[in-house]
Design an enzyme around this catalytic site. Structure first.
Site, mmCIF file in Angstrom:
data_model
loop_
_atom_site.group_PDB
_atom_site.id
_atom_site.type_symbol
_atom_site.label_atom_id
_atom_site.label_comp_id
_atom_site.label_asym_id
_atom_site.label_seq_id
_atom_site.Cartn_x
_atom_site.Cartn_y
_atom_site.Cartn_z
ATOM 1 N N GLU A 179 9.674 -1.974 -2.821
ATOM 2 C CA GLU A 179 9.320 -1.009 -2.098
ATOM 3 C C GLU A 179 9.717 -1.587 -0.755
ATOM 4 O OE1 GLU A 179 4.709 -0.372 -3.953
ATOM 5 O OE2 GLU A 179 4.710 -1.204 -2.138
ATOM 6 N N GLU A 373 5.336 0.148 -11.061
ATOM 7 C CA GLU A 373 4.286 -0.115 -11.343
ATOM 8 C C GLU A 373 2.717 1.143 -11.252
ATOM 9 O OE1 GLU A 373 3.407 -1.912 -7.117
ATOM 10 O OE2 GLU A 373 4.911 -3.342 -7.301
HETATM 11 C C1 BG6 Z 1 1.967 -2.571 -4.054
HETATM 12 C C2 BG6 Z 1 3.050 -3.784 -3.837
HETATM 13 O O1 BG6 Z 1 2.202 -1.756 -2.741
HETATM 14 O O2 BG6 Z 1 1.346 -2.033 -4.443
HETATM 15 C C3 BG6 Z 1 2.298 -4.302 -5.006
HETATM 16 O O3 BG6 Z 1 4.655 -3.999 -4.705
HETATM 17 C C4 BG6 Z 1 1.023 -4.703 -4.871
HETATM 18 O O4 BG6 Z 1 2.710 -6.110 -4.372
HETATM 19 C C5 BG6 Z 1 0.682 -3.545 -5.385
HETATM 20 O O5 BG6 Z 1 -0.022 -5.713 -5.041
HETATM 21 C C6 BG6 Z 1 -1.113 -2.703 -5.061
HETATM 22 O O6 BG6 Z 1 -2.012 -2.954 -3.939
HETATM 23 P P1 BG6 Z 1 -2.684 -4.070 -3.264
HETATM 24 O O7 BG6 Z 1 -3.373 -4.101 -2.023
HETATM 25 O O8 BG6 Z 1 -3.413 -2.944 -3.890
HETATM 26 O O9 BG6 Z 1 -2.724 -5.737 -4.106
#
Ligand code: BG6
Length: 480
Positions: A179, A373
């Site tokens: 990201e 993701e």
């Molecule tokens: C993304 C990141 O921003 O979102 C992860 O690459 C992160 O590291 C994921 O865990 C989900 O966000 P969160 O705040 O729910 O963990």
């Protein structure tokens, strides 16, 4: 069949959110270690509050995380059982170079990841490696000021040369920075930046981003030189921006917000800064430290594919629209979309927005995409055996995979794979909580770090297994 036959189904994690073992195997301290649970987390990750060491007032969840450092064999076995074709993980830089600027790498750290990659291959799992997922050796922050300093490019270059050489034949898919646009929103996590009083924060962020872009292009170059089979991708926190209304000022606001997120990817894919960004810098009176040869480096070494995370869309609103309610969502806020439901953390659930995002990215870049993701952070309630019936997660994921299928089948988006976020429960990057769970595998650990760390497959475990086995055709809810 809509997904390609070699579609890479799998799951994703990041070193600092799952490994623990923060001081084992010769590992050095990193920014991500000292980011605590609680109200100070946000000012720290955004670089507004200087916090570079542990203290006894805070709890630091990354220190032990889910202890994957010691349990990776058990975890990868479970990924294998689900039929993963790929596993996205990240390298903790300070395991390889504990301080970041040493002459020689730390063998124990290199061996640790080699063992992980070998374990993956045992189950036919192709590793997908993020070189840096929000982590930076603390020494590079204290001594050099993090990515603001051009020297970091050289240290990173050294790191990647070691990685590509050592893991040649074991790893083929690489992402340079997780990201990368997160520098703009969480600059301590994204680039090890801590702002001084009165500092021009925009200038610091764009400078650090320039250095990461050069480092990313050099990594692409070196990866291809060491092994032409290597595939290198950029990675963005993706999400389409919607205008709050059809009022032209709202539409314009959305366009500008979207461009701010795209500009880094524009450079990584097209090899040059876009005009809208250059003009913006001019207006702000910011001059990037572009050295002789930088433009050529960016132009010559663009990425092979574009990867991104997707959780929800965002809504932009112009100043003319007041009384608009706002909601959370992956660090940066959004106006609340009245047509969408939200997760327990206020992240708006929008499967069609996923298809829109896939199309926007493919239309813009015409490069293969990789979803690295996606998922639902939710509170799980295990029964006395640790088993979780997580139909809400299955619903979220099934609707998103169906939207992704439409993007491929109907719209013709070229998609390499899909790795769901936090395939095993891990520490939340945004909040530091354990309670915000994404996994197919429940981990017995709570926000305060108590629990046996026992792993138990959830209902979604078998569901995802069935999704992978059918190459995304069977998204049905399984029987109990
Ligand atoms: C993304 C990141 O921003 O979102 C992860 O690459 C992160 O590291 C994921 O865990 C989900 O966000 P969160 O705040 O729910 O963990």
């Amino acid at each position: 069949m809509s997904f390609r036959e070699d579609f890479l189904w799998g799951g994703a994690t990041a070193a600092n959110q799952c490994e623990g073992g923060y001081n084992e195997g010769g590992r050095g301290l990193a920014n991500v270690d000292v980011v605590p649970l609680g109200k100070d987390r946000f000012p720290i990750i955004t670089g507004q509050m200087k916090h570079l060491d542990f203290d006894d007032k805070h709890f630091y969840p990354a220190k032990e995380a889910i202890d994957m450092y010691h349990r990776f064999k058990e975890d990868i076995k479970l990924f294998g059982e689900m039929g993963f074709k790929t596993y996205r993980l990240s390298i903790a830089w300070s395991r390889i170079f504990p301080k970041g600027d040493e002459a020689e790498p730390n063998e124990e750290g290199l061996q640790f990841y080699e063992d992980i990659f070998n374990e993956c291959h045992k189950y036919g799992i192709e590793p997908l490696v993020t070189i840096t997922h929000f982590d930076c050796p603390m020494h590079l922050i204290k001594e050099y000021g993090g990515w603001k300093n051009r020297k970091l490019v050289g240290f990173y270059e050294k790191l990647v040369r070691v990685l590509f050489t050592r893991y040649k034949g074991l790893v083929r898919y690489w992402l340079t920075f997780n990201e990368i646009n997160m520098i703009l929103h969480a600059p301590f996590m994204g680039a090890g930046l801590v702002f001084e009083e009165g500092e021009d924060q925009d200038s610091a962020k764009y400078t650090a981003a320039h250095h990461e872009l050069i480092a990313s292009a050099l990594a692409t170059k070196i990866a291809h030189e060491i092994d032409p089979e290597n595939m290198v991708g950029c990675m963005m926190a993706g999400a389409a921006y919607y205008p709050y209304s059809c009022r032209p000022t709202d539409v314009w606001e959305a366009l500008e917000a979207q461009r701010e997120e795209y500009y880094l990817i524009d450079v990584q894919v097209r090899g040059e800064y876009p005009n809208y960004f250059k003009k913006q810098l001019e207006r702000k009176g910011i001059k990037l430290p572009i050295l002789t040869g930088d433009e050529e480096i960016l132009k010559a070494h663009t990425v092979d594919f574009v990867s991104f995370s997707y959780y929800s869309t965002r809504v932009s609103v112009s100043a003319e629209n007041d009384e608009v309610e706002f909601t959370g969502g992956n660090i940066f806020d959004s106006a609340k979309n009245p047509y969408l439901e939200s997760s327990e953390w206020g992240w708006q659930i929008d499967p069609l927005g996923f298809r829109i995002t896939l199309n926007n990215l493919y239309d813009r870049y015409q490069k293969p995409l990789f979803v690295v993701e996606n998922g639902l952070g939710a509170v799980d309630t295990p029964d006395e055996n640790g088993y979780v019936v997580d139909d809400y997660r299955i619903d979220y994921m099934a609707s998103h995979i169906a939207a992704m299928k439409d993007a491929v089948e109907i719209d013709g988006v070229d998609l390499l794979g899909y790795t769901s976020w936090g395939c095993i429960d891990l520490v939340s990057a945004g909040t530091g909580e354990m309670k915000k769970r994404y996994g197919f595998i429940y981990v017995d650990r709570n926000n305060e770090g108590n629990g046996t760390l026992k792993r138990t497959p959830k209902k979604s475990f078998n569901w995802y297994k069935q999704v992978i086995a059918s190459n995304g055709e069977n998204l049905e809810m399984p029987a109990e």
